[in-house]
Design a protein around this motif. Structure first.
Motif, PDB file in Angstrom:
ATOM      1  N   HIS A 643       0.833  -1.204   0.000  1.00  0.00           N
ATOM      2  CA  HIS A 643       0.000   0.000   0.000  1.00  0.00           C
ATOM      3  C   HIS A 643       0.867   1.254   0.000  1.00  0.00           C
ATOM      4  O   HIS A 643       1.710   1.438   0.881  1.00  0.00           O
ATOM      5  N   LYS A 644       0.628   2.072  -1.015  1.00  0.00           N
ATOM      6  CA  LYS A 644       1.375   3.325  -1.173  1.00  0.00           C
ATOM      7  C   LYS A 644       0.394   4.445  -1.489  1.00  0.00           C
ATOM      8  O   LYS A 644      -0.680   4.219  -2.066  1.00  0.00           O
ATOM      9  N   LEU A 645       0.766   5.652  -1.116  1.00  0.00           N
ATOM     10  CA  LEU A 645      -0.061   6.816  -1.429  1.00  0.00           C
ATOM     11  C   LEU A 645       0.168   7.213  -2.887  1.00  0.00           C
ATOM     12  O   LEU A 645       1.313   7.375  -3.332  1.00  0.00           O
ATOM     13  N   ILE A 646      -0.921   7.357  -3.639  1.00  0.00           N
ATOM     14  CA  ILE A 646      -0.817   7.877  -5.005  1.00  0.00           C
ATOM     15  C   ILE A 646      -1.628   9.168  -5.092  1.00  0.00           C
ATOM     16  O   ILE A 646      -2.513   9.427  -4.268  1.00  0.00           O
ATOM     17  N   HIS A 647      -1.316   9.983  -6.098  1.00  0.00           N
ATOM     18  CA  HIS A 647      -1.934  11.302  -6.266  1.00  0.00           C
ATOM     19  C   HIS A 647      -2.834  11.272  -7.492  1.00  0.00           C
ATOM     20  O   HIS A 647      -2.393  10.940  -8.596  1.00  0.00           O
ATOM     21  N   LEU A 648      -4.108  11.602  -7.271  1.00  0.00           N
ATOM     22  CA  LEU A 648      -5.105  11.587  -8.339  1.00  0.00           C
ATOM     23  C   LEU A 648      -5.633  12.991  -8.583  1.00  0.00           C
ATOM     24  O   LEU A 648      -5.518  13.888  -7.716  1.00  0.00           O
ATOM     25  N   ASN A 657       1.020  14.425 -10.907  1.00  0.00           N
ATOM     26  CA  ASN A 657       2.117  14.822 -10.024  1.00  0.00           C
ATOM     27  C   ASN A 657       2.225  16.332 -10.013  1.00  0.00           C
ATOM     28  O   ASN A 657       1.501  17.032 -10.730  1.00  0.00           O
ATOM     29  N   SER A 658       3.107  16.841  -9.192  1.00  0.00           N
ATOM     30  CA  SER A 658       3.196  18.300  -8.999  1.00  0.00           C
ATOM     31  C   SER A 658       3.706  19.027 -10.225  1.00  0.00           C
ATOM     32  O   SER A 658       3.553  20.250 -10.327  1.00  0.00           O
ATOM     33  N   ASN A 659       4.300  18.302 -11.171  1.00  0.00           N
ATOM     34  CA  ASN A 659       4.802  18.930 -12.381  1.00  0.00           C
ATOM     35  C   ASN A 659       3.705  19.255 -13.383  1.00  0.00           C
ATOM     36  O   ASN A 659       3.909  20.044 -14.302  1.00  0.00           O
ATOM     37  N   CYS A 660       2.529  18.606 -13.207  1.00  0.00           N
ATOM     38  CA  CYS A 660       1.483  18.786 -14.207  1.00  0.00           C
ATOM     39  C   CYS A 660       0.126  19.108 -13.604  1.00  0.00           C
ATOM     40  O   CYS A 660      -0.848  19.283 -14.349  1.00  0.00           O
ATOM     41  N   LYS A 665      -5.271  20.666  -5.486  1.00  0.00           N
ATOM     42  CA  LYS A 665      -6.431  19.986  -6.070  1.00  0.00           C
ATOM     43  C   LYS A 665      -6.247  18.450  -6.135  1.00  0.00           C
ATOM     44  O   LYS A 665      -7.139  17.738  -6.567  1.00  0.00           O
ATOM     45  N   MET A 666      -5.086  18.008  -5.725  1.00  0.00           N
ATOM     46  CA  MET A 666      -4.817  16.564  -5.782  1.00  0.00           C
ATOM     47  C   MET A 666      -5.623  15.817  -4.730  1.00  0.00           C
ATOM     48  O   MET A 666      -5.894  16.318  -3.635  1.00  0.00           O
ATOM     49  N   GLN A 667      -6.002  14.588  -5.075  1.00  0.00           N
ATOM     50  CA  GLN A 667      -6.657  13.679  -4.138  1.00  0.00           C
ATOM     51  C   GLN A 667      -5.650  12.570  -3.806  1.00  0.00           C
ATOM     52  O   GLN A 667      -5.164  11.881  -4.697  1.00  0.00           O
ATOM     53  N   LEU A 696      -2.668  11.303 -16.200  1.00  0.00           N
ATOM     54  CA  LEU A 696      -3.350  12.369 -16.932  1.00  0.00           C
ATOM     55  C   LEU A 696      -2.469  12.796 -18.097  1.00  0.00           C
ATOM     56  O   LEU A 696      -1.238  12.827 -17.977  1.00  0.00           O
ATOM     57  N   LEU A 697      -3.089  13.081 -19.207  1.00  0.00           N
ATOM     58  CA  LEU A 697      -2.342  13.482 -20.393  1.00  0.00           C
ATOM     59  C   LEU A 697      -1.429  14.658 -20.055  1.00  0.00           C
ATOM     60  O   LEU A 697      -1.860  15.657 -19.501  1.00  0.00           O
ATOM     61  N   GLY A 698      -0.164  14.515 -20.350  1.00  0.00           N
ATOM     62  CA  GLY A 698       0.801  15.567 -20.067  1.00  0.00           C
ATOM     63  C   GLY A 698       1.595  15.320 -18.798  1.00  0.00           C
ATOM     64  O   GLY A 698       2.554  16.048 -18.522  1.00  0.00           O
ATOM     65  N   CYS A 699       1.187  14.317 -18.036  1.00  0.00           N
ATOM     66  CA  CYS A 699       1.917  13.987 -16.805  1.00  0.00           C
ATOM     67  C   CYS A 699       2.819  12.774 -17.063  1.00  0.00           C
ATOM     68  O   CYS A 699       2.372  11.752 -17.603  1.00  0.00           O
ATOM     69  N   ASN A 700       4.063  12.884 -16.671  1.00  0.00           N
ATOM     70  CA  ASN A 700       5.001  11.772 -16.831  1.00  0.00           C
ATOM     71  C   ASN A 700       4.866  10.806 -15.657  1.00  0.00           C
ATOM     72  O   ASN A 700       4.563  11.205 -14.526  1.00  0.00           O
ATOM     73  N   SER A 701       5.124   9.520 -15.929  1.00  0.00           N
ATOM     74  CA  SER A 701       5.036   8.509 -14.865  1.00  0.00           C
ATOM     75  C   SER A 701       6.168   8.674 -13.864  1.00  0.00           C
ATOM     76  O   SER A 701       7.251   9.143 -14.203  1.00  0.00           O
ATOM     77  N   GLU A 702       5.902   8.271 -12.617  1.00  0.00           N
ATOM     78  CA  GLU A 702       6.917   8.322 -11.575  1.00  0.00           C
ATOM     79  C   GLU A 702       7.853   7.139 -11.742  1.00  0.00           C
ATOM     80  O   GLU A 702       7.432   6.008 -11.948  1.00  0.00           O
ATOM     81  N   LEU A 703       9.149   7.426 -11.619  1.00  0.00           N
ATOM     82  CA  LEU A 703      10.135   6.374 -11.820  1.00  0.00           C
ATOM     83  C   LEU A 703      10.087   5.330 -10.714  1.00  0.00           C
ATOM     84  O   LEU A 703      10.558   4.217 -10.873  1.00  0.00           O
ATOM     85  N   SER A 704       9.503   5.697  -9.560  1.00  0.00           N
ATOM     86  CA  SER A 704       9.460   4.752  -8.440  1.00  0.00           C
ATOM     87  C   SER A 704       8.448   3.631  -8.679  1.00  0.00           C
ATOM     88  O   SER A 704       8.495   2.609  -8.008  1.00  0.00           O
TER      89      SER A 704
END
Length: 795
Positions: A643-648, A657-660, A665-667, A696-704
């Motif tokens: 179980h890990k926290l993800i940002h939606l 993520n914070s870059n996009c 407004k993140m959940q 979300l379109l324009g957001c890059n995946s997290e490398l982790s």
């Protein structure tokens, strides 16, 4: 001169009497020493009796005689018969009866030949110990002297016992017990008055009077003795009349061979020519032998010809039944071999021990998820029996379903060397080679064990649990020991003083609970009825090549272990523990009484917050937490790693993520996150699993969090490519997975682009023989690489 002689006269007188005294003392001294420490040195048969001292097996003596070892006493009926027939004044004379001797001398002189010797029972013992020398007056004098000497050292009961144990009873039968079994098929203590009288008259003329021959003479002799018994009020008239009606035996009975393999084991471990008092239950031994032989008859159509079974008391380790091999009329399938004591590949039968040690050392909790994906560890590539994978599987289900890949991963984490050492502590004696010889295959049958050791190890675990509950939550100092098949063995005496043991009782309890969840064999029609009434912990095992089928089960009263296969090691299709060994085990449990389950050791459990989905100790973000009974100390186990926290985004449909995306407004939500390969298999079996949302379109995946993985081949795999008779090579199917269902994957082999895939990431190729490197990349630039080797294999 004369005066001098008179002075020496007292000295001469003294010397004369001193010489007489010395001679007399020497004669008496040598007379006392004339009796050997052991009167009889003839070889004896090896005899095995059950818990009620009933004969269950015997081996003929080296000289070809059925001569049983001397028993403790002589049955009262035979005692009365033999003393009245042979020596009425036995308890009154000092070894010889002068009146009988004088009467015999008179009779012999009158007839001008030796007709009788007037021998007492003690004199007959003296003659038998000297191997029945020719009947002469000189030999008679020797017998008289020896008889008096025997009476000086032995009680009357001992002398009678010596006679009964060494008297000839015709043919190659020596001794009362052997005669009782050969002529009447039962123990001497269970003979009737007529049968005892018959045996009492046999030693008098064993070569002339023999059951099956000379019936008239034998009947007359027996009846004359019975008449003496009634005249002396030893028996009443009713008993006398009934005894007269009893028939004579016609031919010898075969000596019972109910436990021949256990008798062989006794001889190997303890020597021959002895009487062994075993813990075997005769009736149970017969029942299980019949069940086993019937089971093998059903399997013989598949050319499966051998099986063995052991039933032991869990608490004491006493063996109640020992069937070392199935029966065949001509021993054409090596049925004389004691397979129960023969090392065989263990298959999966050791997995519960590893599970118990992992629990005991706080490396897992009972339901912790274990990885179950295609695996290559160095040159070793374990596979599940059914060649399928779950991605992730609870540890208790991995044991219940006997999955190979999770077991190998557990062993890798626990340490093969440590587990090897623990197995020896459990009582396994056959793992004698270095750990490097077995490697990780040790948990899947890479080593060999005997059914004896397997049964003993499981019984020891059950014993530890029982004694802990019985003696106020203390461990016994010697819970783990081998099974015992002989009475009066002190190994099972329990001293409960320890606060720790090889395995904690909570770990044992949890292991046994996992073993109750195994799927029962579908072709055993009685298991549903069995399961509804009884609870047992059980496990099966199948060795590589379908050569060995194992099943072991236990409750608080009994431990049952089964092996099925071929003694010569030939493998057969469908020779598995579930289909071949387990049905026999359940059949045996069905006939066992007092089926009781273990008492839960509540003092060794605590309540712990556990993640319901992962089975690990709950972390701070696990959404579904339950309280679970776990062993004391399990709070030291690691927290849930899934179980890990993800940002939606605000709609909770896409990851951001914070870059996009604005942070306010993140959940933020906890999510069950696993690797792409684990997900590929896990989502096919899990109802609760939800894949990670796409970005979300324009957001890059997290490398982790990896999106891409190669399913087949894995790193280091060796792929065997079949070649048919025409020389045509088969293709290889490569597989990959991506968390984004819409992703496009680009495949490269040895640096050359070969293809791309969408949705279903499988590729059929025809690689050359040798080593290769596969690289797969997605449109986001994430890539995976693996090296594998292709080996040709002729069909």
């Amino acid at each position: 001169m004369l005066q001098r002689f008179k002075n020496f006269k007292p000295i001469l007188y003294f010397l004369k009497h001193k010489i007489k005294f010395t001679l007399l003392f020497s004669v008496l001294f040598f007379y006392w020493l004339c009796l050997p420490p052991q009167l009889f040195n003839s070889p004896c048969s090896t005899v095995l009796v059950d818990e009620k001292n009933e004969l269950i097996a015997a081996q003929i003596a080296k000289d070809g005689q059925w001569r049983f070892p001397q028993s403790d006493s002589v049955p009262i009926k035979f005692t009365k018969c033999i003393t009245i027939f042979e020596d009425e004044y036995f308890y009154k004379h000092p070894g010889i009866n002068p009146f009988s001797i004088l009467k015999s001398i008179k009779r012999n002189i009158t007839s001008n030949k030796i007709k009788s010797g007037g021998s007492t029972i003690t004199m007959q013992v003296a003659r038998m110990m000297r191997h029945n020398q020719h009947r002469t007056y000189f030999q008679k004098i020797i017998e008289i002297l020896l008889a008096i000497r025997i009476e000086c050292s032995y009680k009357k009961s001992s002398i009678l016992n010596l006679y009964a144990s060494n008297a000839p009873f015709g043919s190659n039968v020596v001794g009362l017990q052997a005669a009782a079994w050969r002529y009447f098929g039962r123990d001497a203590t269970k003979l009737t008055w007529a049968e005892s009288a018959l045996l009492a008259v046999l030693p008098n003329s064993p070569s002339l009077i023999y059951p099956g021959k000379n019936q008239t003479a034998l009947l007359k002799k027996r009846n004359r003795l019975l008449k003496k018994l009634v005249d002396k009020n030893v028996i009443d008239n009713a008993t006398y009349n009934l005894s007269l009606q009893e028939d004579l035996p016609q031919k010898p009975f075969p000596i019972p061979q109910i436990a021949p393999h256990l008798l062989s084991r006794c001889i190997i471990q303890n020597g021959s020519a002895k009487l062994f008092y075993s813990t075997i239950n005769k009736n149970l031994q017969i029942q299980i032998t019949n069940l086993l032989n019937k089971h093998i008859q059903n399997l013989s159509a598949n050319q499966i010809n051998n099986a063995c079974a052991i039933v032991a008391e869990t608490e004491t380790g006493n063996v109640l039944a020992y069937v070392g091999n199935s029966y065949a009329l001509k021993n054409e399938h090596q049925n004389f071999v004691d397979v129960a004591n023969s090392p065989r590949s263990t298959g999966s039968i050791l997995k519960p021990f590893l599970y118990a040690f992992m629990l005991n050392e706080n490396k897992i909790l009972p339901n912790s998820l274990l990885e179950d994906v295609p695996t290559q560890i160095g040159s070793y590539g374990p596979k599940n029996f059914n060649l399928t994978y779950d991605g992730l599987v609870p540890a208790n289900q991995a044991i219940a379903r006997s999955l190979n890949v999770p077991a190998v991963k557990m062993l890798k984490e626990y340490g093969a060397e440590k587990f090897h050492y623990r197995l020896k502590q459990l009582g396994f004696k056959t793992f004698t080679k270095p750990t490097t010889h077995y490697g990780l295959s040790l948990i899947l049958g890479g080593g060999e064990a005997t059914l004896w050791d397997v049964c003993g190890a499981y019984a020891s675990m059950g014993r530890a649990l029982i004694t802990y509950n019985n003696v106020r939550n203390k461990y016994a100092t010697n819970n783990y020991y081998s099974l015992n098949y002989l009475k009066n063995n002190n190994s099972q005496k329990v001293k409960a003083t320890q606060t720790t043991d090889l395995l904690g009782v909570a770990s044992i309890w949890s292991t046994f609970n996992a073993m109750t969840e195994l799927l029962r064999p579908q072709d055993y029609v009685g298991w549903m009825q069995f399961l509804s009434k009884n609870k047992i912990a059980w496990k099966t095992g199948t060795s590589f090549g379908f050569r060995d089928a194992w099943a072991v089960g236990l409750n608080a009263k009994y431990t049952v272990a089964i092996w099925v296969g071929n003694a010569d090691g030939e493998g057969r299709p469908d020779l598995t523990g579930t289909s071949c060994a387990a049905p026999l085990m359940f059949s045996i449990f069905n006939i066992l009484p007092q089926k009781i389950w273990f008492t839960k050791p509540t003092s060794d459990f605590i309540k712990l917050k556990v993640c319901k989905q992962s089975g690990y100790k709950a972390n701070s973000i696990c959404p579904d937490v339950i309280l679970q009974d776990v062993k004391v100390g399990a709070e030291k186990t690691s927290q849930c790693p899934f179980h890990k926290l993800i940002h939606l985004d605000e709609t909770k449909q896409y990851r951001v993520n914070s870059n996009c995306y604005p942070v306010n407004k993140m959940q933020h939500m906890p999510w069950f996150v696993i690797s792409p390969t684990q997900e590929y298999f896990f989502k096919q079996h899990s109802f609760f699993y939800k894949p990670l949302p796409n970005y979300l379109l324009g957001c890059n995946s997290e490398l982790s969090i990896y999106q891409l993985d190669i399913i087949y081949p894995r790193e280091g795999f060796k792929i065997y490519v079949p070649i048919d008779q025409s020389g045509k090579r088969s293709t290889c199917i490569l597989k990959a997975t991506h968390k984004n269902n819409n992703a496009t994957l680009f495949w490269h082999l040895d640096g050359e682009y070969i293809s791309s895939t969408q949705k279903y990431h499988q590729l059929s190729i025809l690689p050359s023989t040798g080593k290769h490197t596969l690289v797969i990349t997605d449109s986001e630039g994430e890539s995976r690489e693996c090296r594998f080797e292709v080996i040709e294999k002729n069909k």
